[in-house]
Motif scaffolding. Sequence first.
Motif, PDB file in Angstrom:
ATOM      1  N   PHE A   1      69.894  -9.773 -26.359  1.00  0.00           N
ATOM      2  CA  PHE A   1      69.634 -10.658 -25.411  1.00  0.00           C
ATOM      3  C   PHE A   1      70.200 -11.918 -25.559  1.00  0.00           C
ATOM      4  O   PHE A   1      70.425 -12.634 -26.853  1.00  0.00           O
ATOM      5  CB  PHE A   1      67.937 -10.753 -24.981  1.00  0.00           C
ATOM      6  CG  PHE A   1      67.314  -9.700 -24.649  1.00  0.00           C
ATOM      7  CD1 PHE A   1      67.248  -9.143 -23.279  1.00  0.00           C
ATOM      8  CD2 PHE A   1      66.378  -9.004 -25.610  1.00  0.00           C
ATOM      9  CE1 PHE A   1      66.725  -7.985 -22.918  1.00  0.00           C
ATOM     10  CE2 PHE A   1      65.941  -7.657 -25.160  1.00  0.00           C
ATOM     11  CZ  PHE A   1      66.194  -7.127 -23.965  1.00  0.00           C
TER      12      PHE A   1
ATOM     13  N   GLU B   1      64.731 -14.410 -22.002  1.00  0.00           N
ATOM     14  CA  GLU B   1      65.236 -12.873 -21.507  1.00  0.00           C
ATOM     15  C   GLU B   1      64.479 -11.880 -22.246  1.00  0.00           C
ATOM     16  O   GLU B   1      64.104 -10.942 -21.613  1.00  0.00           O
ATOM     17  CB  GLU B   1      66.713 -12.878 -21.603  1.00  0.00           C
ATOM     18  CG  GLU B   1      67.615 -13.685 -20.664  1.00  0.00           C
ATOM     19  CD  GLU B   1      68.847 -13.649 -21.012  1.00  0.00           C
ATOM     20  OE1 GLU B   1      69.555 -12.650 -21.602  1.00  0.00           O
ATOM     21  OE2 GLU B   1      69.778 -14.610 -20.633  1.00  0.00           O
ATOM     22  N   ALA B   2      64.554 -12.108 -23.679  1.00  0.00           N
ATOM     23  CA  ALA B   2      63.762 -10.773 -24.406  1.00  0.00           C
ATOM     24  C   ALA B   2      62.489 -10.839 -24.049  1.00  0.00           C
ATOM     25  O   ALA B   2      61.944  -9.598 -23.911  1.00  0.00           O
ATOM     26  CB  ALA B   2      64.070 -11.251 -25.923  1.00  0.00           C
TER      27      ALA B   2
ATOM     28  N   TYR C   1      61.941  -9.223 -20.443  1.00  0.00           N
ATOM     29  CA  TYR C   1      62.066  -7.838 -20.630  1.00  0.00           C
ATOM     30  C   TYR C   1      60.683  -6.896 -21.309  1.00  0.00           C
ATOM     31  O   TYR C   1      60.253  -6.042 -20.802  1.00  0.00           O
ATOM     32  CB  TYR C   1      63.252  -7.376 -21.544  1.00  0.00           C
ATOM     33  CG  TYR C   1      63.598  -5.729 -21.808  1.00  0.00           C
ATOM     34  CD1 TYR C   1      64.296  -5.348 -20.662  1.00  0.00           C
ATOM     35  CD2 TYR C   1      63.066  -5.295 -22.697  1.00  0.00           C
ATOM     36  CE1 TYR C   1      64.599  -4.083 -20.867  1.00  0.00           C
ATOM     37  CE2 TYR C   1      63.209  -3.895 -22.848  1.00  0.00           C
ATOM     38  CZ  TYR C   1      63.816  -3.166 -21.992  1.00  0.00           C
ATOM     39  OH  TYR C   1      64.147  -1.828 -22.286  1.00  0.00           O
TER      40      TYR C   1
ATOM     41  N   ARG D   1      58.164  -7.139 -18.848  1.00  0.00           N
ATOM     42  CA  ARG D   1      58.217  -6.426 -17.526  1.00  0.00           C
ATOM     43  C   ARG D   1      57.848  -5.055 -17.739  1.00  0.00           C
ATOM     44  O   ARG D   1      57.261  -4.138 -16.980  1.00  0.00           O
ATOM     45  CB  ARG D   1      59.850  -6.464 -17.095  1.00  0.00           C
ATOM     46  CG  ARG D   1      59.934  -5.563 -16.058  1.00  0.00           C
ATOM     47  CD  ARG D   1      61.349  -5.671 -15.238  1.00  0.00           C
ATOM     48  NE  ARG D   1      62.259  -7.111 -15.923  1.00  0.00           N
ATOM     49  CZ  ARG D   1      63.192  -7.069 -16.593  1.00  0.00           C
ATOM     50  NH1 ARG D   1      63.949  -6.059 -17.037  1.00  0.00           N
ATOM     51  NH2 ARG D   1      63.805  -8.229 -16.880  1.00  0.00           N
ATOM     52  N   TYR D   2      58.182  -4.588 -19.095  1.00  0.00           N
ATOM     53  CA  TYR D   2      57.817  -3.047 -19.478  1.00  0.00           C
ATOM     54  C   TYR D   2      56.708  -2.819 -20.372  1.00  0.00           C
ATOM     55  O   TYR D   2      56.345  -1.748 -20.921  1.00  0.00           O
ATOM     56  CB  TYR D   2      58.984  -2.623 -20.269  1.00  0.00           C
ATOM     57  CG  TYR D   2      60.300  -2.293 -19.459  1.00  0.00           C
ATOM     58  CD1 TYR D   2      60.308  -1.293 -18.331  1.00  0.00           C
ATOM     59  CD2 TYR D   2      61.280  -3.283 -19.135  1.00  0.00           C
ATOM     60  CE1 TYR D   2      61.252  -1.135 -17.536  1.00  0.00           C
ATOM     61  CE2 TYR D   2      62.307  -2.979 -18.585  1.00  0.00           C
ATOM     62  CZ  TYR D   2      62.296  -2.001 -17.618  1.00  0.00           C
ATOM     63  OH  TYR D   2      63.559  -1.769 -16.617  1.00  0.00           O
TER      64      TYR D   2
END
Length: 92
Positions: free
Chosen positions: A55, A60-61, A64, A67-68
């Motif tokens: 990333f 950003e990391a 992510y 989100r998951y």
Amino acid sequence: MPARIYQRPKNALQSGKARMNDWLLEFAPAEAKKPDPLTGWAGSGDTQQQVVLRFGSEAEARAYADRYGIEVHITPTPPRRLKLQSYADNFR
């Protein structure tokens, strides 16, 4: 499955600083490695160990992972220290 987010350290054997700004998301091993009886190589059935996501920033990391639903441990980047030394210091 837990993961680790960290920034790649500078390679001590090279002077270049390419890909040092990347943030990596690496999954923790789910099972221990065991030797293969035929070849003797260490391995496991865990394929998540082979996944490394890059990333541009820590945010950003983290986004992510959120989100998951990935549980993450963020390793802070150690400060970079320059060792300024002249050539003459090698002979003192």
